[in-house]
Write a protein that holds these residues in place. Structure first.
Motif, PDB file in Angstrom:
ATOM      1  N   TYR A   1       4.220 -10.525  -4.814  1.00  0.00           N
ATOM      2  CA  TYR A   1       2.983 -10.295  -5.574  1.00  0.00           C
ATOM      3  C   TYR A   1       3.282 -10.247  -7.070  1.00  0.00           C
ATOM      4  O   TYR A   1       2.573 -10.874  -7.873  1.00  0.00           O
ATOM      5  CB  TYR A   1       2.341  -8.988  -5.114  1.00  0.00           C
ATOM      6  CG  TYR A   1       1.138  -8.566  -5.926  1.00  0.00           C
ATOM      7  CD1 TYR A   1      -0.133  -9.065  -5.636  1.00  0.00           C
ATOM      8  CD2 TYR A   1       1.277  -7.669  -6.982  1.00  0.00           C
ATOM      9  CE1 TYR A   1      -1.233  -8.681  -6.379  1.00  0.00           C
ATOM     10  CE2 TYR A   1       0.181  -7.281  -7.738  1.00  0.00           C
ATOM     11  CZ  TYR A   1      -1.072  -7.790  -7.434  1.00  0.00           C
ATOM     12  OH  TYR A   1      -2.169  -7.393  -8.185  1.00  0.00           O
TER      13      TYR A   1
ATOM     14  N   LYS B   1       0.604  -6.826  -0.926  1.00  0.00           N
ATOM     15  CA  LYS B   1      -0.015  -6.224  -2.099  1.00  0.00           C
ATOM     16  C   LYS B   1       0.976  -5.327  -2.827  1.00  0.00           C
ATOM     17  O   LYS B   1       1.602  -4.452  -2.216  1.00  0.00           O
ATOM     18  CB  LYS B   1      -1.251  -5.419  -1.674  1.00  0.00           C
ATOM     19  CG  LYS B   1      -2.092  -4.920  -2.829  1.00  0.00           C
ATOM     20  CD  LYS B   1      -2.826  -6.060  -3.529  1.00  0.00           C
ATOM     21  CE  LYS B   1      -3.822  -5.512  -4.563  1.00  0.00           C
ATOM     22  NZ  LYS B   1      -4.501  -6.589  -5.303  1.00  0.00           N
ATOM     23  N   LYS B   2       1.147  -5.565  -4.123  1.00  0.00           N
ATOM     24  CA  LYS B   2       2.042  -4.794  -4.985  1.00  0.00           C
ATOM     25  C   LYS B   2       3.520  -4.945  -4.604  1.00  0.00           C
ATOM     26  O   LYS B   2       4.371  -4.165  -5.050  1.00  0.00           O
ATOM     27  CB  LYS B   2       1.672  -3.306  -4.973  1.00  0.00           C
ATOM     28  CG  LYS B   2       0.262  -3.000  -5.446  1.00  0.00           C
ATOM     29  CD  LYS B   2       0.048  -3.411  -6.914  1.00  0.00           C
ATOM     30  CE  LYS B   2      -1.351  -3.024  -7.396  1.00  0.00           C
ATOM     31  NZ  LYS B   2      -1.557  -3.421  -8.822  1.00  0.00           N
TER      32      LYS B   2
END
Length: 264
Positions: free
Chosen positions: A233, A228-229
């Motif tokens: 991503y 995530k992030k």
């Protein structure tokens, strides 16, 4: 079983040579014919087959594999009808020529329509096929036996389904390679030399393919790779914003449309 190879181009060569390398003492006798003679003679010598200098020498065989260019089909059938006996099974590799059309031209013969892809040349291919109930089981078994030596084989329910799936199975290698070309091009833009960029992309594809062999769920693998992030991503966000799914769908639909145009 006597099998006539009518056309001995690169793909037919790869399939038959690949099979022969795994089963050099099979019960199949290959009769090799091309109008130009050279490729047929080379293939016959390589697999212990028979080089036919004319179609007349290919009379009364059990199976005939149509491996010539599909645009030559209408002209080729004039001579083929003179040598193919009643009851023989026809294996067609002709893109855009439906089994229904071939069956209409050869009313006394059964037909298996076959769509291999180019990775069959390295014994890692995909082969689609369709046939109706008229095809003898022994002819189906022989086809599977030979083509499974160079590919995974998938039976489909209709000619139309072959045309639909071809956009992925047969055109797919070019779509994947186009992505590879663009990735390598970007690495060159960043300062790598072309050879090194191409090697990195090659290893990327090989490694990803091996991961898929262990886990067929591509979506699950993608989630495992993506934090995530994180870096991956952000890259995926760009692809989603540009709607890569819609682009690929349009490409596959365009391939299907062209298959239908060729078939009609």
């Amino acid at each position: 079983m006597k099998i006539g190879l009518i056309g001995c181009g690169n793909l037919v060569n790869a399939i038959i040579r690949g099979f022969n390398s795994k089963q050099p003492k099979s019960n199949y006798q290959f009769y090799c014919y091309t109008p130009s003679q050279t490729r047929a003679k080379e293939l016959a010598e390589a697999v212990g087959g028979i080089h036919c200098q004319s179609l007349e020498e290919c009379k009364n065989l059990d199976v005939y594999l149509f491996g010539f260019k599909p645009q030559n089909y209408q002209e080729a059938i004039i001579d083929l009808k003179k040598v193919i006996p009643e009851g023989a099974t026809l294996w067609s590799l002709l893109a855009g020529v439906s089994s229904e059309r071939i069956g209409g031209d050869f009313l006394d013969n059964s037909v298996i329509r076959i769509m291999p892809n180019t990775a069959s040349r390295v014994q890692s291919g995909i082969t689609l096929y369709y046939h109706n109930d008229q095809v003898p089981q022994k002819a189906v078994n022989a086809f599977v036996d030979i083509f499974e030596s160079v590919s995974n084989v998938y039976e489909l329910e209709s000619d139309d389904m072959i045309d639909r799936v071809t956009g992925v199975s047969a055109s797919g290698p070019a779509l994947v390679l186009e992505i590879g070309v663009q990735l390598a091009s970007k690495l060159v833009e960043y300062g790598l030399d072309l050879d090194q960029a191409q090697e990195i992309v090659r290893d990327l594809f090989l490694g990803t393919g091996k991961m898929l062999q262990h886990d067929l769920d591509a979506e699950k693998l993608k989630e495992q790779i993506t934090s995530k992030k994180g870096v991956t991503y952000e890259a995926l966000q760009v692809l989603n914003q540009k709607n890569i799914g819609e682009i690929l769908y349009e490409a596959i639909d365009a391939a299907y449309k062209r298959s239908v145009e060729l078939r009609d």
